[in-house]
Design a protein around this motif. Structure first.
Motif, PDB file in Angstrom:
ATOM      1  N   SER A  59     -19.280  -7.024 -35.448  1.00 17.67           N
ATOM      2  CA  SER A  59     -19.407  -8.393 -36.982  1.00 17.67           C
ATOM      3  C   SER A  59     -19.795  -7.200 -38.106  1.00 17.67           C
ATOM      4  CB  SER A  59     -20.736  -9.131 -37.182  1.00 17.67           C
ATOM      5  OG  SER A  59     -21.306  -9.038 -37.211  1.00 17.67           O
ATOM      6  N   GLN A  60     -19.220  -7.766 -39.519  1.00 15.36           N
ATOM      7  CA  GLN A  60     -19.426  -7.253 -40.446  1.00 15.36           C
ATOM      8  C   GLN A  60     -20.659  -6.561 -40.786  1.00 15.36           C
ATOM      9  OE1 GLN A  60     -17.125  -5.307 -41.913  1.00 15.36           O
ATOM     10  NE2 GLN A  60     -15.329  -6.596 -42.469  1.00 15.36           N
ATOM     11  N   LYS A  61     -21.466  -7.619 -40.802  1.00 12.27           N
ATOM     12  CA  LYS A  61     -22.947  -7.218 -40.990  1.00 12.27           C
ATOM     13  C   LYS A  61     -23.586  -5.938 -40.006  1.00 12.27           C
ATOM     14  CE  LYS A  61     -24.394 -11.566 -38.523  1.00 12.27           C
ATOM     15  NZ  LYS A  61     -25.386 -13.152 -38.366  1.00 12.27           N
ATOM     16  N   HIS A  62     -23.038  -6.190 -38.894  1.00 10.26           N
ATOM     17  CA  HIS A  62     -23.864  -5.482 -37.728  1.00 10.26           C
ATOM     18  C   HIS A  62     -22.854  -4.078 -38.633  1.00 10.26           C
ATOM     19  CE1 HIS A  62     -24.639  -8.987 -35.202  1.00 10.26           C
ATOM     20  NE2 HIS A  62     -24.778  -7.978 -34.622  1.00 10.26           N
ATOM     21  N   ALA A  64     -22.681  -2.959 -40.896  1.00  5.12           N
ATOM     22  CA  ALA A  64     -22.541  -2.775 -42.570  1.00  5.12           C
ATOM     23  C   ALA A  64     -24.052  -1.400 -42.077  1.00  5.12           C
ATOM     24  CB  ALA A  64     -23.310  -3.894 -43.522  1.00  5.12           C
ATOM     25  N   GLU A  93     -16.285 -11.308 -35.473  1.00  4.07           N
ATOM     26  CA  GLU A  93     -17.469 -12.113 -37.002  1.00  4.07           C
ATOM     27  C   GLU A  93     -18.416 -12.259 -34.941  1.00  4.07           C
ATOM     28  OE1 GLU A  93     -18.301 -11.893 -38.663  1.00  4.07           O
ATOM     29  OE2 GLU A  93     -17.211 -10.976 -40.356  1.00  4.07           O
ATOM     30  N   LEU A 299     -27.809  -4.015 -35.171  1.00  7.50           N
ATOM     31  CA  LEU A 299     -28.413  -5.293 -36.824  1.00  7.50           C
ATOM     32  C   LEU A 299     -29.765  -5.315 -36.756  1.00  7.50           C
ATOM     33  CD1 LEU A 299     -27.563  -6.934 -38.951  1.00  7.50           C
ATOM     34  CD2 LEU A 299     -27.877  -8.370 -37.790  1.00  7.50           C
TER      35      LEU A 299
END
Length: 404
Positions: A59-62, A64, A93, A299
């Motif tokens: 996902s985007q948070k991973h 980031a 996601e 993450l």
């Protein structure tokens, strides 16, 4: 063999990666690999654990967390950074958004839908196989496996038949830039191909908003209309839905038939006992397939196989290696279409949240192609060993020359 000796770009590895995978599993089932700044995960239990650990995702948070802490990312050129970000799809996601998207996109990939279409695709495969046999043979990749993939994936996505070869060509240009040792020229070509594919597929999405069908582009149009996805997200998702299944479906079908040609006793068994077809396809998928590696990003700190993987790390999950793990499969380097254990336990399509959306489609393509080939001729002979491409994450024969 230590991880420093793991050389996934060597000709020896591309031709036969399995000895190197076996050495990794024996001594380093989870290890740091400096050349790509990744953690390699190669054992079956370890790969299962990585795929099911929510700390390791796409996902985007991973991503980031990886960008924030990655020395490798800081060494990327502007072109590499741009292409890396474009590889992200909203389909990567996590739930609950992914759950909603899979509910929207799932029907065209359902087992019921593909079994309903199965007979039609067998006939399409026969229409390709019969002239191939009449000509005495040739390249099965260009004559059968790729055109059949265009038809299956193109119909599922909603690409008109006359445009499928064009989009497949763009897909190949993008795929050639996915390997870790990509060239600057490949990146430039991939970026151009990506722009063309997104523009084309977004045109289809807009057209389906007023005239929906039962395909994936129509499902994306509904996601856009209902506010689940932006137009940009629809374009990237559409490219992912065509690029991934097309390349892996054609490649895995080619690899499976090559495995049968190299094991004529197993090919004869399949000819004599067609009732084994579906179980045989699972064994062929376990034995070898085209998607060898897929990335995850940490993450949070994660422990896999007793090894701590720090937050922000990139993790390379080695599916094909896991499928040859003798701690899980008996005599894994043997192709055995009568194998009792295996069924759906192989990891050719991954598992967990980010498992392949279309495994039924891949199985239907293999069954249709092989049914047609077995009906068309009694014997096939491999003319020469194939040349493999593109790299160790996506590996399949570029051609498969056979005589009938």
């Amino acid at each position: 063999m230590g991880p420093r000796e793991f050389d996934p770009w060597s000709r020896e590895f591309i031709d036969d990666p399995f000895p190197a995978y076996a050495a990794l599993r024996e001594k380093h089932p989870v290890c740091w690999f400096e050349p790509t700044a990744q953690w390699l995960v190669s054992g079956y239990a370890e790969v299962q654990a990585a795929l099911r650990n929510p700390a390791l995702g796409r996902s985007q948070k991973h991503r980031a967390a990886f960008v924030e802490r990655s020395e490798r990312m800081r060494s990327f050129s502007a072109e590499e950074v741009g292409f890396w970000h474009k590889q992200f799809s909203v389909l990567d996601e996590d739930p609950p958004l992914q759950t909603r998207l899979r509910a929207l996109l799932g029907p065209p990939f359902s087992a019921r839908e593909w079994q309903r279409k199965r007979g039609r695709y067998v006939e399409r495969a026969r229409a390709l196989a019969e002239p191939f046999v009449a000509a005495g043979g040739g390249d099965l990749v260009s004559a059968l496996f790729q055109p059949l993939a265009w038809a299956l994936v193109g119909e599922a996505v909603g690409v008109p038949e006359e445009d499928q070869p064009m989009l497949a060509g763009l897909s190949r240009e993008m795929t050639e830039a996915l390997v870790p040792n990509r060239t600057p020229e490949a990146l430039v070509a991939a970026a151009r191909a990506d722009q063309e594919a997104v523009a084309y597929l977004l045109g289809l999405v807009r057209a389906r908003e007023n005239h929906p069908g039962d395909d994936l582009v129509s499902a994306l149009a509904e996601a856009k209309r209902s506010g689940v996805l932006s137009e940009e997200e629809c374009g990237f998702a559409a490219v992912t839905l065509f690029l991934g299944p097309f390349d892996s479906a054609a490649g895995t079908s080619t690899i499976g038939w090559l495995s049968l040609l190299r094991h004529p006793d197993q090919l004869q068994l399949l000819r004599n006992e067609p009732g084994r077809f579906r179980a045989a396809i699972e064994e062929l998928l376990r034995y070898d397939s085209s998607v060898h590696m897929f990335e995850r990003w940490a993450l949070e700190d994660a422990v896999i196989g007793g090894v701590r993987i720090p937050r922000g790390s990139e993790v390379a999950v080695l599916f094909v290696s896991a499928n040859r793990d003798d701690a899980y499969f008996h005599a894994p380097d043997e192709l055995d279409l009568t194998r009792a254990r295996g069924g759906t336990s192989h990891l050719a399509f991954g598992t967990g949240w980010h498992g392949c959306l279309g495994p039924v489609m891949g199985r239907v393509q293999m069954e249709a192609a092989y049914t047609a080939l077995l009906a068309a001729a009694p014997h096939y002979r491999l003319v020469e060993e194939p040349r493999w491409g593109y790299g160790y994450n996506l590996r399949h024969p570029l051609s498969l020359l056979v005589e009938v």
